[in-house]
Design a protein around this motif. Structure first.
Motif, PDB file in Angstrom:
ATOM      1  N   HIS A  37       0.853  -1.192   0.000  1.00  0.00           N
ATOM      2  CA  HIS A  37       0.000   0.000   0.000  1.00  0.00           C
ATOM      3  C   HIS A  37       0.886   1.239   0.000  1.00  0.00           C
ATOM      4  N   GLU A  38       0.412   2.278  -0.635  1.00  0.00           N
ATOM      5  CA  GLU A  38       1.067   3.574  -0.534  1.00  0.00           C
ATOM      6  C   GLU A  38      -0.016   4.563  -0.129  1.00  0.00           C
ATOM      7  N   LEU A  39      -0.116   4.794   1.167  1.00  0.00           N
ATOM      8  CA  LEU A  39      -1.181   5.625   1.715  1.00  0.00           C
ATOM      9  C   LEU A  39      -0.672   7.029   2.017  1.00  0.00           C
ATOM     10  N   GLY A  40      -1.423   8.032   1.584  1.00  0.00           N
ATOM     11  CA  GLY A  40      -1.078   9.410   1.900  1.00  0.00           C
ATOM     12  C   GLY A  40      -1.389   9.715   3.355  1.00  0.00           C
ATOM     13  N   PRO A  41      -0.969  10.875   3.844  1.00  0.00           N
ATOM     14  CA  PRO A  41      -1.158  11.239   5.243  1.00  0.00           C
ATOM     15  C   PRO A  41      -2.607  11.167   5.717  1.00  0.00           C
ATOM     16  N   SER A  42      -3.555  11.496   4.862  1.00  0.00           N
ATOM     17  CA  SER A  42      -4.964  11.458   5.270  1.00  0.00           C
ATOM     18  C   SER A  42      -5.440  10.042   5.572  1.00  0.00           C
ATOM     19  N   PHE A  43      -4.774   9.051   4.987  1.00  0.00           N
ATOM     20  CA  PHE A  43      -5.180   7.666   5.177  1.00  0.00           C
ATOM     21  C   PHE A  43      -4.307   6.923   6.187  1.00  0.00           C
ATOM     22  N   GLN A  44      -3.319   7.601   6.736  1.00  0.00           N
ATOM     23  CA  GLN A  44      -2.466   6.987   7.755  1.00  0.00           C
ATOM     24  C   GLN A  44      -3.066   7.294   9.123  1.00  0.00           C
ATOM     25  N   THR A  45      -4.099   6.539   9.463  1.00  0.00           N
ATOM     26  CA  THR A  45      -4.877   6.854  10.662  1.00  0.00           C
ATOM     27  C   THR A  45      -4.508   6.030  11.887  1.00  0.00           C
ATOM     28  N   ILE A  46      -3.616   5.060  11.730  1.00  0.00           N
ATOM     29  CA  ILE A  46      -3.225   4.241  12.882  1.00  0.00           C
ATOM     30  C   ILE A  46      -2.202   5.007  13.706  1.00  0.00           C
ATOM     31  N   THR A  47      -2.467   5.127  15.002  1.00  0.00           N
ATOM     32  CA  THR A  47      -1.544   5.851  15.877  1.00  0.00           C
ATOM     33  C   THR A  47      -0.662   4.920  16.685  1.00  0.00           C
ATOM     34  N   THR A  48      -1.173   3.732  17.029  1.00  0.00           N
ATOM     35  CA  THR A  48      -0.420   2.778  17.833  1.00  0.00           C
ATOM     36  C   THR A  48      -0.743   1.370  17.362  1.00  0.00           C
ATOM     37  N   ILE A  49       0.272   0.524  17.316  1.00  0.00           N
ATOM     38  CA  ILE A  49       0.068  -0.887  16.991  1.00  0.00           C
ATOM     39  C   ILE A  49       0.684  -1.713  18.112  1.00  0.00           C
ATOM     40  N   HIS A  50      -0.143  -2.544  18.726  1.00  0.00           N
ATOM     41  CA  HIS A  50       0.323  -3.471  19.762  1.00  0.00           C
ATOM     42  C   HIS A  50       0.319  -4.862  19.137  1.00  0.00           C
ATOM     43  N   GLN A  51       1.338  -5.679  19.449  1.00  0.00           N
ATOM     44  CA  GLN A  51       1.410  -7.001  18.829  1.00  0.00           C
ATOM     45  C   GLN A  51       2.022  -8.031  19.756  1.00  0.00           C
ATOM     46  N   ARG A  52       1.822  -9.269  19.372  1.00  0.00           N
ATOM     47  CA  ARG A  52       2.522 -10.432  19.946  1.00  0.00           C
ATOM     48  C   ARG A  52       2.311 -11.572  18.979  1.00  0.00           C
ATOM     49  N   ASP A  53       3.237 -12.438  18.846  1.00  0.00           N
ATOM     50  CA  ASP A  53       3.161 -13.625  17.988  1.00  0.00           C
ATOM     51  C   ASP A  53       2.300 -13.381  16.753  1.00  0.00           C
ATOM     52  N   SER A  54       1.097 -13.926  16.729  1.00  0.00           N
ATOM     53  CA  SER A  54       0.246 -13.817  15.539  1.00  0.00           C
ATOM     54  C   SER A  54      -0.948 -12.897  15.761  1.00  0.00           C
ATOM     55  N   GLU A  55      -0.885 -12.037  16.754  1.00  0.00           N
ATOM     56  CA  GLU A  55      -1.973 -11.096  17.029  1.00  0.00           C
ATOM     57  C   GLU A  55      -1.479  -9.664  16.912  1.00  0.00           C
ATOM     58  N   ALA A  56      -2.362  -8.785  16.513  1.00  0.00           N
ATOM     59  CA  ALA A  56      -2.035  -7.354  16.465  1.00  0.00           C
ATOM     60  C   ALA A  56      -3.305  -6.557  16.739  1.00  0.00           C
ATOM     61  N   LEU A  57      -3.139  -5.439  17.395  1.00  0.00           N
ATOM     62  CA  LEU A  57      -4.244  -4.548  17.714  1.00  0.00           C
ATOM     63  C   LEU A  57      -3.817  -3.130  17.344  1.00  0.00           C
ATOM     64  N   ALA A  58      -4.572  -2.487  16.460  1.00  0.00           N
ATOM     65  CA  ALA A  58      -4.244  -1.126  16.012  1.00  0.00           C
ATOM     66  C   ALA A  58      -5.212  -0.141  16.632  1.00  0.00           C
ATOM     67  N   GLU A  59      -4.696   0.987  17.050  1.00  0.00           N
ATOM     68  CA  GLU A  59      -5.528   2.062  17.588  1.00  0.00           C
ATOM     69  C   GLU A  59      -5.591   3.179  16.557  1.00  0.00           C
ATOM     70  N   PRO A  60      -6.793   3.486  16.044  1.00  0.00           N
ATOM     71  CA  PRO A  60      -6.917   4.548  15.041  1.00  0.00           C
ATOM     72  C   PRO A  60      -6.949   5.932  15.677  1.00  0.00           C
ATOM     73  N   ARG A  61      -6.565   6.915  14.885  1.00  0.00           N
ATOM     74  CA  ARG A  61      -6.652   8.319  15.296  1.00  0.00           C
ATOM     75  C   ARG A  61      -8.136   8.688  15.305  1.00  0.00           C
ATOM     76  N   SER A  62      -8.553   9.405  16.318  1.00  0.00           N
ATOM     77  CA  SER A  62      -9.952   9.838  16.350  1.00  0.00           C
ATOM     78  C   SER A  62     -10.121  11.054  15.457  1.00  0.00           C
TER      79      SER A  62
END
Length: 75
Positions: A24-49
């Motif tokens: 993907h090549e996402l511009g700034p308006s589409f880069q809404t994830i602020t934090t990514i938490h992960q472990r092994d095969s799981e991930a949780l993304a927190e979007p910008r409000s």
């Protein structure tokens, strides 16, 4: 899930990797994830409000369109 995902990824590096790998090549308006938490095969993304969209107070009716003309089958 948040308690299990204790490692945090750098979001800038995440978006840069998306571009490098050609996913993907996402511009700034589409880069809404602020934090990514992960472990092994799981991930949780927190979007910008986003701020709420303003309500309109216009009393003007919305424009209408005429229906599409029907095809007569003739060329």
């Amino acid at each position: 899930m948040r308690q299990r995902c204790t490692d945090t990824l750098d979001c800038g590096a995440f978006y840069a990797q998306c571009v490098r790998t050609g996913e993907h090549e996402l511009g700034p308006s589409f880069q809404t994830i602020t934090t990514i938490h992960q472990r092994d095969s799981e991930a949780l993304a927190e979007p910008r409000s986003r701020p709420p969209m303003p309500m309109t107070t216009s009393t003007q009716p919305l424009p209408t369109r005429s229906p599409c003309p029907r095809s007569t089958g003739r060329s």
